[in-house]
Design a protein around this motif. Structure first.
Motif, PDB file in Angstrom:
ATOM      1  N   VAL A  59      20.767 -76.860  51.140  1.00 16.73           N
ATOM      2  CA  VAL A  59      21.149 -78.187  50.655  1.00 16.73           C
ATOM      3  C   VAL A  59      20.333 -79.277  51.355  1.00 16.73           C
ATOM      4  O   VAL A  59      19.860 -80.216  50.705  1.00 16.73           O
ATOM      5  CB  VAL A  59      22.665 -78.427  50.841  1.00 16.73           C
ATOM      6  N   GLY A  60      20.153 -79.175  52.663  1.00 15.32           N
ATOM      7  CA  GLY A  60      19.363 -80.160  53.382  1.00 15.32           C
ATOM      8  C   GLY A  60      17.918 -80.186  52.911  1.00 15.32           C
ATOM      9  O   GLY A  60      17.334 -81.249  52.702  1.00 15.32           O
ATOM     10  N   LEU A  61      17.338 -79.004  52.705  1.00 15.21           N
ATOM     11  CA  LEU A  61      15.954 -78.937  52.218  1.00 15.21           C
ATOM     12  C   LEU A  61      15.855 -79.388  50.769  1.00 15.21           C
ATOM     13  O   LEU A  61      14.872 -80.018  50.377  1.00 15.21           O
ATOM     14  CB  LEU A  61      15.401 -77.529  52.397  1.00 15.21           C
ATOM     15  N   GLN A  62      16.855 -79.087  49.975  1.00 17.59           N
ATOM     16  CA  GLN A  62      16.873 -79.539  48.575  1.00 17.59           C
ATOM     17  C   GLN A  62      16.821 -81.064  48.527  1.00 17.59           C
ATOM     18  O   GLN A  62      16.053 -81.648  47.757  1.00 17.59           O
ATOM     19  CB  GLN A  62      18.139 -79.039  47.886  1.00 17.59           C
ATOM     20  N   GLY A  63      17.616 -81.722  49.352  1.00 13.73           N
ATOM     21  CA  GLY A  63      17.610 -83.180  49.385  1.00 13.73           C
ATOM     22  C   GLY A  63      16.277 -83.735  49.853  1.00 13.73           C
ATOM     23  O   GLY A  63      15.759 -84.691  49.280  1.00 13.73           O
ATOM     24  N   LEU A  64      15.710 -83.115  50.890  1.00 16.84           N
ATOM     25  CA  LEU A  64      14.415 -83.568  51.398  1.00 16.84           C
ATOM     26  C   LEU A  64      13.333 -83.393  50.341  1.00 16.84           C
ATOM     27  O   LEU A  64      12.629 -84.339  49.998  1.00 16.84           O
ATOM     28  CB  LEU A  64      14.030 -82.789  52.654  1.00 16.84           C
ATOM     29  N   PHE A  65      13.189 -82.182  49.813  1.00 16.45           N
ATOM     30  CA  PHE A  65      12.108 -81.904  48.871  1.00 16.45           C
ATOM     31  C   PHE A  65      12.273 -82.649  47.548  1.00 16.45           C
ATOM     32  O   PHE A  65      11.306 -82.899  46.858  1.00 16.45           O
ATOM     33  CB  PHE A  65      11.975 -80.404  48.625  1.00 16.45           C
ATOM     34  N   GLY A  66      13.492 -83.043  47.225  1.00 16.53           N
ATOM     35  CA  GLY A  66      13.717 -83.835  46.027  1.00 16.53           C
ATOM     36  C   GLY A  66      13.348 -85.302  46.194  1.00 16.53           C
ATOM     37  O   GLY A  66      13.225 -86.030  45.217  1.00 16.53           O
ATOM     38  N   SER A  67      13.152 -85.739  47.437  1.00 12.19           N
ATOM     39  CA  SER A  67      12.879 -87.156  47.666  1.00 12.19           C
ATOM     40  C   SER A  67      11.487 -87.448  48.232  1.00 12.19           C
ATOM     41  O   SER A  67      11.140 -88.602  48.432  1.00 12.19           O
ATOM     42  CB  SER A  67      13.934 -87.747  48.602  1.00 12.19           C
ATOM     43  N   VAL A  68      10.697 -86.416  48.496  1.00 14.91           N
ATOM     44  CA  VAL A  68       9.331 -86.619  48.998  1.00 14.91           C
ATOM     45  C   VAL A  68       8.342 -85.911  48.078  1.00 14.91           C
ATOM     46  O   VAL A  68       8.728 -85.089  47.252  1.00 14.91           O
ATOM     47  CB  VAL A  68       9.167 -86.124  50.461  1.00 14.91           C
ATOM     48  N   ASP A  69       7.063 -86.235  48.235  1.00 17.75           N
ATOM     49  CA  ASP A  69       6.031 -85.644  47.392  1.00 17.75           C
ATOM     50  C   ASP A  69       5.257 -84.522  48.076  1.00 17.75           C
ATOM     51  O   ASP A  69       4.738 -83.631  47.414  1.00 17.75           O
ATOM     52  CB  ASP A  69       5.034 -86.728  46.960  1.00 17.75           C
ATOM     53  N   TRP A  70       5.142 -84.586  49.383  1.00 16.73           N
ATOM     54  CA  TRP A  70       4.336 -83.640  50.153  1.00 16.73           C
ATOM     55  C   TRP A  70       5.063 -83.247  51.419  1.00 16.73           C
ATOM     56  O   TRP A  70       5.837 -84.037  51.961  1.00 16.73           O
ATOM     57  CB  TRP A  70       3.008 -84.279  50.561  1.00 16.73           C
ATOM     58  N   PHE A  71       4.791 -82.046  51.945  1.00 20.31           N
ATOM     59  CA  PHE A  71       5.323 -81.666  53.243  1.00 20.31           C
ATOM     60  C   PHE A  71       4.392 -80.661  53.912  1.00 20.31           C
ATOM     61  O   PHE A  71       3.585 -80.003  53.259  1.00 20.31           O
ATOM     62  CB  PHE A  71       6.749 -81.101  53.135  1.00 20.31           C
ATOM     63  N   SER A  72       4.515 -80.567  55.221  1.00 20.63           N
ATOM     64  CA  SER A  72       3.806 -79.544  55.975  1.00 20.63           C
ATOM     65  C   SER A  72       4.710 -79.085  57.109  1.00 20.63           C
ATOM     66  O   SER A  72       5.716 -79.722  57.427  1.00 20.63           O
ATOM     67  CB  SER A  72       2.475 -80.057  56.516  1.00 20.63           C
ATOM     68  N   LEU A  73       4.324 -77.988  57.694  1.00 21.35           N
ATOM     69  CA  LEU A  73       5.055 -77.443  58.824  1.00 21.35           C
ATOM     70  C   LEU A  73       4.240 -77.723  60.078  1.00 21.35           C
ATOM     71  O   LEU A  73       3.016 -77.588  60.071  1.00 21.35           O
ATOM     72  CB  LEU A  73       5.271 -75.947  58.637  1.00 21.35           C
ATOM     73  N   LYS A  74       4.905 -78.142  61.137  1.00 20.91           N
ATOM     74  CA  LYS A  74       4.193 -78.570  62.338  1.00 20.91           C
ATOM     75  C   LYS A  74       3.286 -77.479  62.896  1.00 20.91           C
ATOM     76  O   LYS A  74       2.241 -77.770  63.458  1.00 20.91           O
ATOM     77  CB  LYS A  74       5.178 -79.028  63.408  1.00 20.91           C
ATOM     78  N   ASP A  75       3.662 -76.204  62.718  1.00 25.28           N
ATOM     79  CA  ASP A  75       2.820 -75.140  63.246  1.00 25.28           C
ATOM     80  C   ASP A  75       1.538 -74.943  62.432  1.00 25.28           C
ATOM     81  O   ASP A  75       0.650 -74.216  62.841  1.00 25.28           O
ATOM     82  CB  ASP A  75       3.590 -73.826  63.380  1.00 25.28           C
ATOM     83  N   ASP A  76       1.428 -75.600  61.276  1.00 26.71           N
ATOM     84  CA  ASP A  76       0.198 -75.570  60.480  1.00 26.71           C
ATOM     85  C   ASP A  76       0.037 -76.909  59.763  1.00 26.71           C
ATOM     86  O   ASP A  76       0.109 -76.987  58.535  1.00 26.71           O
ATOM     87  CB  ASP A  76       0.234 -74.421  59.474  1.00 26.71           C
TER      88      ASP A  76
END
Length: 94
Positions: A59-76
């Motif tokens: 649910v937390g990731l669903q809300g995040l990914f529904g409100s932003v256009d791009w993402f990355s993971l700090k390890d890459d």
């Protein structure tokens, strides 16, 4: 517990409670500012008590990914994912 993020090309990544996520919203150019760029959104990880620390990881990731256009993971941080390429999110007990 992890969340399996599957993309439309059937590739996937895993996001764990301590995975630090960086995210951005795209900003359109205007006559006043003809540059294209992205505004960073402070996110963090589920384990740091931040914005995605919901009782259900999906649910937390669903809300995040529904409100932003791009993402990355700090390890890459050199690999940036387009959120519209996400096909599904699912809990994975790994």
């Amino acid at each position: 517990m992890a969340v399996k993020v599957t993309f439309v090309n059937n590739k996937h990544i895993y996001i764990y409670d301590d995975t630090y996520i960086l995210a951005w919203k795209s900003v359109d150019a205007t006559k006043e500012d003809p540059s294209y760029y992205a505004d960073g959104v402070v996110v963090g990880s589920r384990s740091d008590g931040g914005a995605i620390s919901t009782s259900e990881p999906v649910v937390g990731l669903q809300g995040l990914f529904g409100s932003v256009d791009w993402f990355s993971l700090k390890d890459d941080p050199t690999k940036i994912y387009k959120t519209s390429a996400i096909f599904s999110l699912e809990s994975d007990p790994i």
